[in-house]
Design a protein around this motif. Sequence first.
Motif, PDB file in Angstrom:
ATOM      1  N   ASP A  48       0.857  -1.187   0.000  1.00 41.38           N
ATOM      2  CA  ASP A  48       0.000   0.000   0.000  1.00 41.38           C
ATOM      3  C   ASP A  48       0.891   1.235   0.000  1.00 41.38           C
ATOM      4  O   ASP A  48       2.131   1.132   0.084  1.00 41.38           O
ATOM      5  CB  ASP A  48      -0.925   0.005   1.206  1.00 41.38           C
ATOM      6  N   THR A 107       0.938   5.716   1.223  1.00 40.10           N
ATOM      7  CA  THR A 107       0.300   6.827   1.917  1.00 40.10           C
ATOM      8  C   THR A 107       1.060   8.104   1.591  1.00 40.10           C
ATOM      9  O   THR A 107       2.268   8.072   1.330  1.00 40.10           O
ATOM     10  CB  THR A 107       0.281   6.583   3.439  1.00 40.10           C
ATOM     11  N   GLY A 124       2.176  -7.949   9.677  1.00 40.64           N
ATOM     12  CA  GLY A 124       2.075  -6.501   9.572  1.00 40.64           C
ATOM     13  C   GLY A 124       3.373  -5.779   9.843  1.00 40.64           C
ATOM     14  O   GLY A 124       3.362  -4.591  10.205  1.00 40.64           O
ATOM     15  N   ASP A 140      -4.895  -2.943  -2.833  1.00 40.83           N
ATOM     16  CA  ASP A 140      -6.185  -2.340  -3.169  1.00 40.83           C
ATOM     17  C   ASP A 140      -6.294  -2.124  -4.672  1.00 40.83           C
ATOM     18  O   ASP A 140      -5.370  -2.421  -5.434  1.00 40.83           O
ATOM     19  CB  ASP A 140      -6.403  -1.046  -2.379  1.00 40.83           C
ATOM     20  N   TYR A 148      -8.986 -10.905   1.461  1.00 41.18           N
ATOM     21  CA  TYR A 148      -8.678  -9.490   1.236  1.00 41.18           C
ATOM     22  C   TYR A 148      -8.812  -8.673   2.532  1.00 41.18           C
ATOM     23  O   TYR A 148      -8.158  -7.647   2.685  1.00 41.18           O
ATOM     24  CB  TYR A 148      -9.605  -8.916   0.167  1.00 41.18           C
ATOM     25  N   ARG A 149      -9.652  -9.145   3.463  1.00 38.38           N
ATOM     26  CA  ARG A 149      -9.830  -8.403   4.718  1.00 38.38           C
ATOM     27  C   ARG A 149      -8.531  -8.291   5.514  1.00 38.38           C
ATOM     28  O   ARG A 149      -8.372  -7.388   6.331  1.00 38.38           O
ATOM     29  CB  ARG A 149     -10.896  -9.082   5.579  1.00 38.38           C
ATOM     30  N   ARG A 175      -5.873  -7.273   4.512  1.00 35.68           N
ATOM     31  CA  ARG A 175      -5.085  -6.133   4.043  1.00 35.68           C
ATOM     32  C   ARG A 175      -5.043  -5.004   5.061  1.00 35.68           C
ATOM     33  O   ARG A 175      -4.198  -4.102   4.970  1.00 35.68           O
ATOM     34  CB  ARG A 175      -5.642  -5.617   2.708  1.00 35.68           C
ATOM     35  N   ASN A 176      -5.925  -5.045   6.054  1.00 33.40           N
ATOM     36  CA  ASN A 176      -5.906  -3.996   7.078  1.00 33.40           C
ATOM     37  C   ASN A 176      -4.579  -3.987   7.838  1.00 33.40           C
ATOM     38  O   ASN A 176      -4.243  -3.000   8.489  1.00 33.40           O
ATOM     39  CB  ASN A 176      -7.067  -4.166   8.051  1.00 33.40           C
ATOM     40  N   LEU A 177      -3.806  -5.081   7.744  1.00 30.27           N
ATOM     41  CA  LEU A 177      -2.517  -5.131   8.442  1.00 30.27           C
ATOM     42  C   LEU A 177      -1.559  -4.060   7.924  1.00 30.27           C
ATOM     43  O   LEU A 177      -0.778  -3.489   8.693  1.00 30.27           O
ATOM     44  CB  LEU A 177      -1.895  -6.520   8.288  1.00 30.27           C
ATOM     45  N   GLU A 193      -2.445  -1.159   6.648  1.00 26.56           N
ATOM     46  CA  GLU A 193      -2.942   0.130   7.124  1.00 26.56           C
ATOM     47  C   GLU A 193      -2.596   0.345   8.596  1.00 26.56           C
ATOM     48  O   GLU A 193      -2.245   1.451   9.013  1.00 26.56           O
ATOM     49  CB  GLU A 193      -4.454   0.198   6.909  1.00 26.56           C
ATOM     50  N   ARG A 194      -2.681  -0.726   9.375  1.00 24.60           N
ATOM     51  CA  ARG A 194      -2.292  -0.631  10.778  1.00 24.60           C
ATOM     52  C   ARG A 194      -0.793  -0.389  10.923  1.00 24.60           C
ATOM     53  O   ARG A 194      -0.343   0.297  11.848  1.00 24.60           O
ATOM     54  CB  ARG A 194      -2.714  -1.901  11.506  1.00 24.60           C
ATOM     55  N   ASN A 226      -0.138   3.254  10.570  1.00 30.78           N
ATOM     56  CA  ASN A 226      -0.487   3.966  11.804  1.00 30.78           C
ATOM     57  C   ASN A 226       0.637   3.872  12.830  1.00 30.78           C
ATOM     58  O   ASN A 226       0.956   4.846  13.522  1.00 30.78           O
ATOM     59  CB  ASN A 226      -1.780   3.403  12.385  1.00 30.78           C
TER      60      ASN A 226
END
Length: 262
Positions: free
Chosen positions: A100, A102, A141, A176, A214-215, A217-219, A221-222, A225
């Motif tokens: 990903d 940012t 992650g 994504d 696919y869920r 993938r939040n790793l 994004e975390r 953060n």
Amino acid sequence: MEASLARALMSDEEWAFFERFIFAVRAPNGRKPTNHRLVLDGIFWIARTGAPWRDLPGEFGKWSSVYRQFRRWTLAGLWEDIMEALNQSGSVPSALQMIDSTVIRAHHQAAGAKRGTPRQGFGRSRGGFTTKIHLLVNAHGLPMRTEITPGQTSDYLGFDLVMADNLPRPSVLLADRGYDADKIRDGMEGRNVLPVIPMRKSRKKRIGVDRSLYRLRNLVERCFNKLKNARRVATRYDKTAESFLGFIDITSIRLWIRHLST
């Protein structure tokens, strides 16, 4: 009595990890050895607080000496060497990976380095200068590789930058729809990697995606953060691309060490 600003210092275990890499790149010059542990703690303090180098507390040593050592280690590739060793250690599974990007706002005083702003990873927008961080993480992650480009750079270009040959090859790659391109899909399938990427609305040939997989993938994004908890990463204050990427790598390494110590 004035309170100490030197909190959250390295543990003995963390210093033992860094020490072997630091002394491997240290060039003997006949001078009295520097307290590298204190210098490294000073660099960590700058990364965490986002403070200017001149505001470094005196208990870490002279700010200019700490800054020069940071630049020497950065230009010598110390942080990249540590990241590569962590990735190749096999201590964390890497069959599942996520990618990903940012966009980071740059402080107005960050501009003005030699060779021009584009070469230093600055892009122009209505709000000022921006830099884009491209990140590849593993199944836990944890950052595997980071690269920076000007803020307006396409994710396609960032994909080629972070998918390096010296990294463990994934079996599954999550991304994504910004990475939904035939070139990326064909390249991954040619390497026996399953791309789990949602389709763009403009795609004519429909391609399914495993939503349950696919869920995860939040790793990634975390992970962003966690990286942005370091204020020197959340806002770019550095004029040179090497220094800013150095702080990103330093923060990534500390995330690895904290994970491995738990």
